[in-house]
Design a protein around this motif. Structure first.
Motif, PDB file in Angstrom:
ATOM      1  N   ARG A   1      -4.695 -16.576  20.995  1.00  0.00           N
ATOM      2  CA  ARG A   1      -5.905 -16.269  20.457  1.00  0.00           C
ATOM      3  C   ARG A   1      -5.554 -15.453  19.212  1.00  0.00           C
ATOM      4  O   ARG A   1      -6.317 -15.799  18.046  1.00  0.00           O
ATOM      5  CB  ARG A   1      -6.646 -15.476  21.399  1.00  0.00           C
ATOM      6  CG  ARG A   1      -7.431 -16.367  22.323  1.00  0.00           C
ATOM      7  CD  ARG A   1      -8.006 -15.717  23.525  1.00  0.00           C
ATOM      8  NE  ARG A   1      -7.971 -16.639  24.784  1.00  0.00           N
ATOM      9  CZ  ARG A   1      -9.193 -17.173  25.089  1.00  0.00           C
ATOM     10  NH1 ARG A   1     -10.293 -17.157  24.187  1.00  0.00           N
ATOM     11  NH2 ARG A   1      -8.974 -17.961  26.211  1.00  0.00           N
TER      12      ARG A   1
ATOM     13  N   ARG B   1      -6.933 -11.490  30.609  1.00  0.00           N
ATOM     14  CA  ARG B   1      -5.899 -12.635  30.107  1.00  0.00           C
ATOM     15  C   ARG B   1      -4.559 -12.613  30.327  1.00  0.00           C
ATOM     16  O   ARG B   1      -4.102 -11.287  30.021  1.00  0.00           O
ATOM     17  CB  ARG B   1      -6.422 -13.327  29.093  1.00  0.00           C
ATOM     18  CG  ARG B   1      -7.879 -13.731  28.986  1.00  0.00           C
ATOM     19  CD  ARG B   1      -8.160 -14.832  28.020  1.00  0.00           C
ATOM     20  NE  ARG B   1      -9.559 -15.081  27.655  1.00  0.00           N
ATOM     21  CZ  ARG B   1     -10.296 -14.562  26.753  1.00  0.00           C
ATOM     22  NH1 ARG B   1      -9.673 -13.890  26.033  1.00  0.00           N
ATOM     23  NH2 ARG B   1     -11.485 -14.828  26.609  1.00  0.00           N
TER      24      ARG B   1
ATOM     25  N   ILE C   1       1.873  -5.080  21.644  1.00  0.00           N
ATOM     26  CA  ILE C   1       1.311  -5.811  22.445  1.00  0.00           C
ATOM     27  C   ILE C   1       2.510  -6.271  23.532  1.00  0.00           C
ATOM     28  O   ILE C   1       2.282  -6.365  24.698  1.00  0.00           O
ATOM     29  CB  ILE C   1       0.671  -7.220  21.862  1.00  0.00           C
ATOM     30  CG1 ILE C   1      -0.375  -6.810  20.895  1.00  0.00           C
ATOM     31  CG2 ILE C   1       0.169  -8.135  22.958  1.00  0.00           C
ATOM     32  CD1 ILE C   1      -0.956  -7.963  20.107  1.00  0.00           C
TER      33      ILE C   1
ATOM     34  N   GLU D   1      -9.506 -10.285  19.926  1.00  0.00           N
ATOM     35  CA  GLU D   1      -9.143 -11.417  20.707  1.00  0.00           C
ATOM     36  C   GLU D   1      -8.314 -10.970  22.060  1.00  0.00           C
ATOM     37  O   GLU D   1      -8.187 -11.827  22.895  1.00  0.00           O
ATOM     38  CB  GLU D   1      -8.325 -12.258  19.829  1.00  0.00           C
ATOM     39  CG  GLU D   1      -8.676 -12.834  18.635  1.00  0.00           C
ATOM     40  CD  GLU D   1     -10.062 -13.835  18.808  1.00  0.00           C
ATOM     41  OE1 GLU D   1     -10.091 -14.543  19.891  1.00  0.00           O
ATOM     42  OE2 GLU D   1     -10.982 -13.833  17.983  1.00  0.00           O
ATOM     43  N   ILE D   2      -7.952  -9.864  22.088  1.00  0.00           N
ATOM     44  CA  ILE D   2      -7.293  -9.314  23.334  1.00  0.00           C
ATOM     45  C   ILE D   2      -8.230  -9.064  24.502  1.00  0.00           C
ATOM     46  O   ILE D   2      -9.073  -8.172  24.203  1.00  0.00           O
ATOM     47  CB  ILE D   2      -6.605  -8.057  22.790  1.00  0.00           C
ATOM     48  CG1 ILE D   2      -5.557  -8.353  21.759  1.00  0.00           C
ATOM     49  CG2 ILE D   2      -5.671  -7.486  24.237  1.00  0.00           C
ATOM     50  CD1 ILE D   2      -4.251  -8.938  22.179  1.00  0.00           C
ATOM     51  N   ARG D   3      -7.874  -9.624  25.480  1.00  0.00           N
ATOM     52  CA  ARG D   3      -8.557  -9.381  26.698  1.00  0.00           C
ATOM     53  C   ARG D   3      -7.687  -8.875  27.694  1.00  0.00           C
ATOM     54  O   ARG D   3      -6.829  -9.576  28.258  1.00  0.00           O
ATOM     55  CB  ARG D   3      -9.478 -10.444  27.369  1.00  0.00           C
ATOM     56  CG  ARG D   3     -10.291 -11.071  26.337  1.00  0.00           C
ATOM     57  CD  ARG D   3     -11.821 -10.466  26.396  1.00  0.00           C
ATOM     58  NE  ARG D   3     -12.791 -11.564  25.734  1.00  0.00           N
ATOM     59  CZ  ARG D   3     -12.867 -11.580  24.418  1.00  0.00           C
ATOM     60  NH1 ARG D   3     -12.149 -10.895  23.535  1.00  0.00           N
ATOM     61  NH2 ARG D   3     -13.778 -12.391  23.996  1.00  0.00           N
ATOM     62  N   GLU D   4      -7.813  -7.843  28.446  1.00  0.00           N
ATOM     63  CA  GLU D   4      -6.823  -7.285  29.369  1.00  0.00           C
ATOM     64  C   GLU D   4      -6.773  -8.408  30.606  1.00  0.00           C
ATOM     65  O   GLU D   4      -5.729  -8.537  31.151  1.00  0.00           O
ATOM     66  CB  GLU D   4      -7.497  -5.843  29.966  1.00  0.00           C
ATOM     67  CG  GLU D   4      -6.909  -4.895  29.203  1.00  0.00           C
ATOM     68  CD  GLU D   4      -5.460  -4.740  29.426  1.00  0.00           C
ATOM     69  OE1 GLU D   4      -4.842  -5.145  30.485  1.00  0.00           O
ATOM     70  OE2 GLU D   4      -4.654  -4.317  28.387  1.00  0.00           O
TER      71      GLU D   4
ATOM     72  N   ASP E   1      -1.794 -16.155  26.773  1.00  0.00           N
ATOM     73  CA  ASP E   1      -3.218 -16.622  26.441  1.00  0.00           C
ATOM     74  C   ASP E   1      -3.866 -15.538  25.250  1.00  0.00           C
ATOM     75  O   ASP E   1      -4.271 -16.009  24.059  1.00  0.00           O
ATOM     76  CB  ASP E   1      -4.130 -16.434  27.564  1.00  0.00           C
ATOM     77  CG  ASP E   1      -5.409 -17.280  27.295  1.00  0.00           C
ATOM     78  OD1 ASP E   1      -5.821 -17.775  26.338  1.00  0.00           O
ATOM     79  OD2 ASP E   1      -6.165 -17.235  28.348  1.00  0.00           O
ATOM     80  N   ASN E   2      -3.510 -14.381  25.317  1.00  0.00           N
ATOM     81  CA  ASN E   2      -3.866 -13.359  24.335  1.00  0.00           C
ATOM     82  C   ASN E   2      -3.042 -13.649  23.024  1.00  0.00           C
ATOM     83  O   ASN E   2      -3.553 -13.920  21.840  1.00  0.00           O
ATOM     84  CB  ASN E   2      -3.643 -12.074  24.766  1.00  0.00           C
ATOM     85  CG  ASN E   2      -4.685 -11.488  25.795  1.00  0.00           C
ATOM     86  OD1 ASN E   2      -5.724 -11.634  25.514  1.00  0.00           O
ATOM     87  ND2 ASN E   2      -4.349 -10.548  26.626  1.00  0.00           N
TER      88      ASN E   2
END
Lengths: 197, 197
Positions: free
Chosen positions: B84, B76, B132, B71-74, B80-81
DNA sequence: GAATGACCGAAAATGGATTTTGGTCATTTA
DNA sequence: TAAATGACCAAAATCCATTTTCGGTCATTC
């Protein structure tokens, strides 16, 4: 008016005993002994052990509310007031063994009355906070949200920082707890975007 | 490679049994029966019941981390992460009976292994979140705070809203939970002062 | 008539017999 | 002959009969 106020004697004895031994381990016999009173005498003032316990709990709740109330000043903002109220509750808790003992009793042997009592205190705190929150919302000081949810979260956050956290690391000190409380509730974690101010 | 993978059979049987009956009420005999295997066979793969349980727990933890990671996107932002990741964990939890069963067992009969297991999961989630959070701090996305405290509070908040709150009122729906999470963690409760934006 | 403590029944603690269960290992099986 | 098994064992859990404790009452006392 009698020479000695037996009702008061009983209340004080019971108060001590509940705080010292918890609900289950205080016997009516022992309360009578501490109060220097016959066991039967207790029952002229209180219908049963449960009601005696409840009366003590209620007076603690009233006391907590009184303590909280005197921290509220109309001329200070919501978060300042909240800060003071939580600090006062923190203080009260550290001085009164009853709640600590009841939590311990609930954890160790699960006494239903300990559970019920703590829930009652918790609900009354939430109810009290709810009033403060509603007021802050009505004057537009905080965002318009469900006041019960906000109050509930505030209390949970408080308990998480003061109590639950101690199982993970050494306890946070008072100052740190306050800082985190204010940070999460008021400002959020988001860094101020550079130059936004 | 054998015609049937007995180790896998055992793991699957144990997984079912722990999820269905909890730790205490699953017997090695029963696991063997479900796995269509002799009881002794289990002990050729696992030294004891505790280790068997631990292996299942570990693979759940790994799975949770895997689910979270995807679910982690650099590109975003942190919140937001976070949104998710928490959503994914919520989803995972509602599909996997094991943790629910263990919580129930802990509450009802206080099985030490259930307690230990849940603590292990909780700590591994905190540890994962901590990474995170540290990253978000390092790039100045959130305020520089103790990452462990922040992670701990994030998890407690999540549990408060998804689980604890249900004892006070009807459960909040997924969308509400997300909103409150983001609100408390990111923005805070403070009303935007008129014209500040 | 207010206070008391001996007394009562219900509920909980005790402890010892019985059953269950985690774990082993001599025997069996493929 | 290496892997699989289930009868077997000790320890832990459960059961259950007995005893003890405790909340609550009430006849007696002060």
């Amino acid at each position: 008016m009698p020479a000695v106020d037996r009702r008061k004697q009983v209340l004080e004895a019971a108060s001590k005993s509940f705080a010292l031994f918890g609900y289950k381990a205080t016997t009516m016999e022992q309360v009578a002994k501490i109060a220097n009173v016959g066991k039967g005498t207790i029952y002229t003032f209180f219908t049963n052990k449960e009601e005696l316990f409840d009366e003590i709990l209620q007076s603690s709740i009233v006391e907590m509310r009184r303590i909280s109330e005197r921290e509220i000043r109309e001329d200070r903002d919501f978060f300042d007031n909240l800060y003071r109220v939580l600090d006062a509750l923190l203080e009260y808790r550290s001085e009164h063994e009853l709640f600590i003992k009841l939590s311990q009793e609930l954890r160790d042997i699960g006494t239903p009355m300990a559970h019920e009592g703590l829930a009652k205190v918790e609900n009354s705190i939430i109810g009290y906070l709810q009033g403060i929150v509603e007021h802050a919302i009505s004057i537009g000081e905080i965002k318009p949200l469900d006041a019960q949810v906000v109050s509930f979260v505030m209390l949970k956050l408080y308990v998480a920082l003061t109590t639950d956290f101690n199982q993970l690391r050494e306890p946070l000190d008072k100052e740190q707890i306050k800082e985190y409380m204010m940070l999460f509730l008021a400002e959020g974690l988001k860094a101020e975007s550079p130059g936004a101010r």
